[in-house]
Design an enzyme around this catalytic site. Sequence first.
Site, PDB file in Angstrom:
ATOM      1  N   GLU A 140      33.186  32.050  55.167  1.00 28.73           N
ATOM      2  CA  GLU A 140      33.917  30.824  55.505  1.00 28.73           C
ATOM      3  C   GLU A 140      35.384  30.907  55.068  1.00 28.73           C
ATOM      4  OE1 GLU A 140      32.384  27.232  53.726  1.00 28.73           O
ATOM      5  OE2 GLU A 140      33.645  25.948  54.941  1.00 28.73           O
ATOM      6  N   LYS A 166      31.992  31.144  59.598  1.00 27.81           N
ATOM      7  CA  LYS A 166      32.141  29.681  59.527  1.00 27.81           C
ATOM      8  C   LYS A 166      33.632  29.371  59.439  1.00 27.81           C
ATOM      9  CE  LYS A 166      30.759  25.618  56.851  1.00 27.81           C
ATOM     10  NZ  LYS A 166      29.613  24.955  56.248  1.00 27.81           N
TER      11      LYS A 166
END
Length: 342
Positions: free
Chosen positions: A177, A219
Amino acid sequence: MNVTQLIDTANALMIDGKGLLAMDESNPTCNKRFAALGIAQTAENRRAYRNLIVTTPGLGDFISGAILFDETMRQQTNAGISFVEALKKAGIIPGIKVDMGAKDMAGFPGEKVTEGLDGLRSRLAEYAAMGAKFAKWRAVITIGEGIPTQACIDGNMHALARYAALCQEAGLVPIVEPEVLMDGSHMLELCLAATEKAQHALFDQLYQMRVDLRGVILKPNMVLPGKGCAHQDNVDRVADATVGCLLQHVPAILPGVAFLSGGQSAELASQRLSAMNVRFKGRMPWALTFSYSRAIQQPALELWKGQPANITLAQRALHHRAACNSAARRGLYNAAMEKQLV
Ligand code: 13P
């Protein structure tokens, strides 16, 4: 490393019509959200809230995987079973946040670097033994005067890649992420430039660290203007900039991309995801879905307010947002769905 198992988990997380639920707010973040609504900031309230989420009837129809925080991983539901077991019963794959948070980066005012590599191998082994099938690590990139620096991007992406390699060794699918924050009054173009740099550096590092991309999920943030920017681009422009960036920087072999919501309103997060899946239908090599926290949970949290009497109402709101985002993941979300909350 069992590559087949990693690929199976990644594909199961990216299954058609579903996405991820991030319910891994650290204690300070969860407490901040509770405090804003006057909810007492206790371990028991955090447990009760997570119990509400995990026991929402039908959640598994829309949610493939849920990310837990360490505290929740060690707590039990009202029924006296672990949250991992409760998720499995609901048909949801359990995952765990393993980073130790974004901390001020020495020598780089205004920038952060995420900690948590020390001792990570043994923590991953413990989580895998407890039933986690995937993990998450969040890096934070801030836009401002003269930032992000390349040093901040490189430091964070290096850590993400080392985390990803350790996850795969432990049999867990790493969710990587790199979040470019919405904070600020910058134009969308600046977010695009920072997001491009971050994704480029991330995949460079993943390659160097010999991470098998067939068992990784990205992500990312959507490409957006800053929260304080006077010009707010329309949904189609956001969709085109975001997917354009991904197509340029994300290898086709990756099984999927699952967005964070980052402080967008719940409706906009659904609209934008849906627009991407409509406009790029059949032209993306990876699945494109959600891994939202606030954009799924916030309406439910505001209804619950820490009161047992509000649980059913809150669960309906949670189910509704999960259903809206499931539709968005297939490019089928529309504003009329917002009136269908029963
Ligand atoms: P938001 O969707 O609220 O941005 O949270 C996603 C997340 O997991 C942040 O790490």
